[in-house]
Motif scaffolding. Structure first.
Motif, PDB file in Angstrom:
ATOM      1  N   SER A 135      -4.767   7.978  14.333  1.00 58.89           N
ATOM      2  CA  SER A 135      -3.763   7.493  13.380  1.00 58.89           C
ATOM      3  C   SER A 135      -3.608   5.981  13.519  1.00 58.89           C
ATOM      4  O   SER A 135      -3.277   5.484  14.603  1.00 58.89           O
ATOM      5  CB  SER A 135      -2.405   8.152  13.636  1.00 58.89           C
ATOM      6  N   PRO A 136      -3.837   5.222  12.448  1.00 56.92           N
ATOM      7  CA  PRO A 136      -3.609   3.766  12.534  1.00 56.92           C
ATOM      8  C   PRO A 136      -2.132   3.480  12.741  1.00 56.92           C
ATOM      9  O   PRO A 136      -1.268   4.213  12.262  1.00 56.92           O
ATOM     10  CB  PRO A 136      -4.093   3.254  11.173  1.00 56.92           C
ATOM     11  N   LYS A 137      -1.844   2.414  13.464  1.00 55.99           N
ATOM     12  CA  LYS A 137      -0.443   2.050  13.692  1.00 55.99           C
ATOM     13  C   LYS A 137       0.169   1.336  12.494  1.00 55.99           C
ATOM     14  O   LYS A 137       1.374   1.443  12.250  1.00 55.99           O
ATOM     15  CB  LYS A 137      -0.331   1.181  14.950  1.00 55.99           C
ATOM     16  N   TYR A 138      -0.649   0.609  11.739  1.00 53.79           N
ATOM     17  CA  TYR A 138      -0.128  -0.155  10.613  1.00 53.79           C
ATOM     18  C   TYR A 138      -0.923   0.169   9.352  1.00 53.79           C
ATOM     19  O   TYR A 138      -2.143   0.342   9.396  1.00 53.79           O
ATOM     20  CB  TYR A 138      -0.221  -1.667  10.861  1.00 53.79           C
ATOM     21  N   ARG A 139      -0.203   0.226   8.232  1.00 49.99           N
ATOM     22  CA  ARG A 139      -0.832   0.232   6.920  1.00 49.99           C
ATOM     23  C   ARG A 139       0.115  -0.526   5.986  1.00 49.99           C
ATOM     24  O   ARG A 139       1.352  -0.359   6.036  1.00 49.99           O
ATOM     25  CB  ARG A 139      -1.158   1.633   6.409  1.00 49.99           C
ATOM     26  N   SER A 140      -0.454  -1.408   5.147  1.00 53.59           N
ATOM     27  CA  SER A 140       0.360  -2.303   4.320  1.00 53.59           C
ATOM     28  C   SER A 140      -0.254  -2.434   2.934  1.00 53.59           C
ATOM     29  O   SER A 140      -1.475  -2.266   2.754  1.00 53.59           O
ATOM     30  CB  SER A 140       0.464  -3.693   4.960  1.00 53.59           C
ATOM     31  N   ASN A 141       0.604  -2.748   1.965  1.00 51.38           N
ATOM     32  CA  ASN A 141       0.157  -2.934   0.585  1.00 51.38           C
ATOM     33  C   ASN A 141       0.837  -4.146  -0.034  1.00 51.38           C
ATOM     34  O   ASN A 141       2.000  -4.439   0.257  1.00 51.38           O
ATOM     35  CB  ASN A 141       0.503  -1.704  -0.265  1.00 51.38           C
ATOM     36  N   TRP A 200       5.821  -7.239  -8.967  1.00 46.71           N
ATOM     37  CA  TRP A 200       5.200  -7.237  -7.644  1.00 46.71           C
ATOM     38  C   TRP A 200       5.790  -6.118  -6.786  1.00 46.71           C
ATOM     39  O   TRP A 200       6.905  -5.645  -7.020  1.00 46.71           O
ATOM     40  CB  TRP A 200       5.409  -8.581  -6.941  1.00 46.71           C
ATOM     41  N   THR A 201       5.025  -5.668  -5.797  1.00 49.76           N
ATOM     42  CA  THR A 201       5.492  -4.732  -4.771  1.00 49.76           C
ATOM     43  C   THR A 201       4.843  -5.111  -3.447  1.00 49.76           C
ATOM     44  O   THR A 201       3.733  -5.669  -3.415  1.00 49.76           O
ATOM     45  CB  THR A 201       5.131  -3.269  -5.093  1.00 49.76           C
ATOM     46  N   ALA A 202       5.541  -4.821  -2.357  1.00 52.23           N
ATOM     47  CA  ALA A 202       5.006  -5.082  -1.020  1.00 52.23           C
ATOM     48  C   ALA A 202       5.595  -4.057  -0.057  1.00 52.23           C
ATOM     49  O   ALA A 202       6.762  -3.665  -0.191  1.00 52.23           O
ATOM     50  CB  ALA A 202       5.350  -6.495  -0.558  1.00 52.23           C
ATOM     51  N   ASP A 203       4.801  -3.604   0.892  1.00 51.31           N
ATOM     52  CA  ASP A 203       5.302  -2.665   1.896  1.00 51.31           C
ATOM     53  C   ASP A 203       4.446  -2.727   3.150  1.00 51.31           C
ATOM     54  O   ASP A 203       3.278  -3.137   3.112  1.00 51.31           O
ATOM     55  CB  ASP A 203       5.322  -1.232   1.361  1.00 51.31           C
ATOM     56  N   THR A 204       5.034  -2.332   4.252  1.00 53.86           N
ATOM     57  CA  THR A 204       4.296  -2.159   5.499  1.00 53.86           C
ATOM     58  C   THR A 204       4.930  -1.010   6.274  1.00 53.86           C
ATOM     59  O   THR A 204       6.160  -0.834   6.256  1.00 53.86           O
ATOM     60  CB  THR A 204       4.289  -3.450   6.345  1.00 53.86           C
TER      61      THR A 204
END
Length: 674
Positions: A580-586, A549-553
């Motif tokens: 520019s978006p303030k948040y991007r997550s995966n 698994w991987t996770a990021d924000t």
């Protein structure tokens, strides 16, 4: 001319090879990966390092990551990396940025394949669909965040995507892949490695892609016209040959071509049908001598790009020489010299040529102060000499080639310190100063005169006095291994300033007023400064039973500061505070055993704005879900079902109501490797 150039270069390289007593070897990434038990990089210092130990902020995407992704293109793979922004404008066009500042035909990212730049110099952007490479021949992708010109080369201002292919000297790569799916999507690719004796190896590859364009659901002001829509298709081929000239010297020659057409969003955020042809040839000699590891390289990139009413003919040739050597056990030094020659015919007026040469000495010093602390310093000086030849259309206000007789001299710097607090904890502090040079198009390669005599009508042209943008970045990173959880986590704090942001021309902002004999003129200008700060959190791990698994924000906050002489950054298409978006997550998770492999991906982007003419329009925050299920039928034969954008039939991902929307695509693939 190209044949003569490379014949002469090959002779020169062979003379250098015979004159040395070196024992240079092409780098065996596979052996290093086995030694470190994970992918490693040599890009930053020349020595093999884990990504967490490199003096830059780097994520390494391995060949197995690419295979498990189920993706058919590089932007989809890159979108799952922490801090990376991707604007999906059309089925055949995506633009990639890092931590904001993304735009149509984004010019801030250095993209390399085995050390050769593959972004297109006329606009300074990367046409990802035209890259002459198959996903199955990629060894790893190194994604580097922040300005890194002093380490990686010219124009690496927001980051670097460094693509490294399998080396035919060490890697026996043989793959055939067939894909077909919804949206009339089809793809065929093949990679074959051949060895002729012990000293000559080469790999050949090629592929063809085709798909239907996303359905046009736009209407009203700014609607996309049927004449602006084209189903994307690309054909490409590549050859990569390595010759062991003697026990101490290798020569690697790479050649490629691509030919494609698609719907594109140009830098003014308008849709257009675009056709692009590229060709390249590169020769690299490595020789391990008493003076160190020497590398001599020359490559040529050719571009023939066609947008309705304009044809861009661009040629760039780059020569470089570097020496990597050790001083004792603690010091690694790399010194280099690069010369670039870049030329572009003016478009859509055929009569002029814009060109520049760049002479760039550079140096890197890595000092292992102690087993716990290492420090890296890199400096590069670029001297760009601009020139214009040819004629001007009657009515041009700046109709004097001497205006282009100027030099731009700037310094790039990278500083990095890595401290091993313990076996589990690592701190990394970096400072970087990068230089974003104006593109040839911005400097005058774009020259669109009206059909009427002056002073009636308007002229769109480049600006010979445009200044480079300077990007300064500070970052602090804390990495921690969590052995009990078989995981690793990191926290990154960063801040960045861009001085003299380069803005687009705007037909709503006159730059040079008309006279009795000249047209009203619109051109490119330096329009603002901009600051960005943010934080990035990420973690990854493995569980018993084949799970991973991987996770990021990533959070970023951009603050533009327009120059007082400017009426609006919106008109210049550089309102990065809004776009520019303030948040991007995966979030990604997967499981595999001897027969089955299942992987799922979720990607979230918060709301931002895009352009519709000279106005901003909202793009709602969105989440995409993708997945892959694969079954190994027999040794080397894999059947896979891949899906992208699975949650919705279509979804806004780059533009608001005035743009095409990304569609759900499901493909079945059959891969045979041996």
């Amino acid at each position: 001319m190209k044949t003569t150039l490379f014949a002469g270069a090959a002779v020169g390289l062979c003379i250098l090879a015979s004159a040395t007593t070196a024992s240079a070897q092409s780098i065996d990434y596979g052996a290093m990966e086995q030694l470190f038990n994970e992918p490693v990089t040599t890009s930053a210092t020349g020595s093999p390092q884990r990504a967490t130990e490199a003096p830059v902020d780097m994520t390494i995407i391995s060949a197995s990551d690419i295979k498990r992704s189920g993706a058919g293109d590089l932007p989809t793979i890159l979108s799952r990396v922490a801090g990376v922004d991707v604007l999906n404008f059309a089925a055949g066009q995506s633009d990639v940025g890092i931590r904001g500042y993304n735009q149509a035909r984004s010019p801030r990212l250095l993209v390399l394949i085995n050390g050769r730049q593959v972004y297109l110099d006329h606009f300074g952007y990367t046409d990802w669909a035209s890259l002459p490479i198959e996903l199955s021949e990629i060894r790893q992708i190194e994604v580097v965040r922040g300005p890194n010109s002093a380490i990686f080369g010219f124009n690496a201002v927001s980051g670097v995507v460094n693509i490294i292919t399998f080396n035919p000297k060490f890697d026996d790569t043989n793959v055939i892949e067939l894909r077909a799916g919804t949206g009339s999507s089809t793809s065929v690719s093949a990679v074959k490695t051949v060895r002729l004796g012990e000293r000559l190896s080469f790999r050949i590859s090629g592929g063809v892609d085709h798909a239907d364009e996303w359905k046009n659901t736009t209407s009203g002001t700014g609607a996309v016209l049927a004449s602006q829509i084209h189903n994307p298709s690309t054909a490409r081929a590549n050859i990569d040959a390595v010759a062991q000239l003697n026990d101490k010297t290798t020569l690697r020659v790479e050649g490629s071509m691509s030919n494609g057409s698609s719907t594109q969003v140009i830098s003014t955020f308008a849709y257009a049908v675009h056709r692009i042809k590229t060709d390249s040839l590169k020769a690299t000699l490595n020789a391990d001598t008493k003076a160190g590891l020497l590398q001599a390289q020359v490559y040529h990139n050719g571009l023939d790009g066609l947008t309705p009413g304009r044809r861009y003919m661009n040629d760039i040739t780059v020569y470089s020489l570097e020496d990597l050597f050790k001083i004792g056990a603690a010091h690694t030094v790399r010194v280099g010299l690069e010369y670039r020659d870049n030329q572009l015919d003016t478009a859509g007026y055929a009569g002029g040529k814009i060109s520049y040469t760049v002479l760039a000495p550079s140096a890197m010093w890595n000092w292992v102060v102690s087993p716990k602390l290492s420090v890296t310093t890199a400096v590069r000086l670029d001297k760009l000499s601009l020139k214009r030849t040819g004629t001007f259309p009657v009515g041009t206000p700046q109709a004097n080639n001497s205006l282009w007789d100027r030099d731009i001299t700037e310094t790039s710097v990278n500083l990095g310190a890595v401290y091993k607090v313990s076996d589990k904890d690592t701190l990394r502090a970096t400072y970087a100063r990068g230089v974003q040079a104006p593109t040839l198009l911005e400097l005058g390669g774009l020259l669109i005169p009206p059909a009427t005599a002056a002073p009636t009508g308007v002229l769109i042209t480049g600006n010979p006095l445009l200044e480079p943008a300077i990007v300064s970045n500070y970052q602090l990173t804390y990495d921690r291994a969590l052995p009990s959880l078989k995981a690793r986590a990191s926290v990154k704090l960063f801040t960045q300033k861009t001085e003299s942001v380069k803005g687009q021309f705007s037909t709503a902002a006159v730059d040079i007023a008309a006279t009795a004999t000249t047209w009203t003129t619109f051109t490119y200008k330096n329009v603002s400064d901009s600051k960005m700060s943010g934080v990035e959190l990420s973690a990854s791990g493995k569980l018993d039973g084949g799970f991973h698994w991987t996770a990021d924000t990533t959070y970023t906050n951009v603050n533009d500061k327009p120059f007082t002489t400017l009426s609006s950054v919106i008109l210049r298409k550089v309102n990065f505070e809004a776009t520019s978006p303030k948040y991007r997550s995966n979030l990604a998770a997967g499981w595999s055993n001897d027969k089955w492999a299942v992987d799922g991906y979720a990607h979230f982007v918060s709301k931002f704005s895009s352009y519709n003419g000279n106005l901003l329009e909202p793009v709602k925050g969105y989440t995409t879900v993708a997945g892959r299920v694969a079954y190994t039928v027999s040794d080397g034969l894999v059947l896979a079902l891949n899906g992208q954008n699975l949650m919705h039939d279509r979804q806004m991902q780059a533009k608001g109501p005035s743009g095409l929307q990304a569609e759900r695509r499901v493909m079945i693939g059959l891969t045979k490797s041996w």
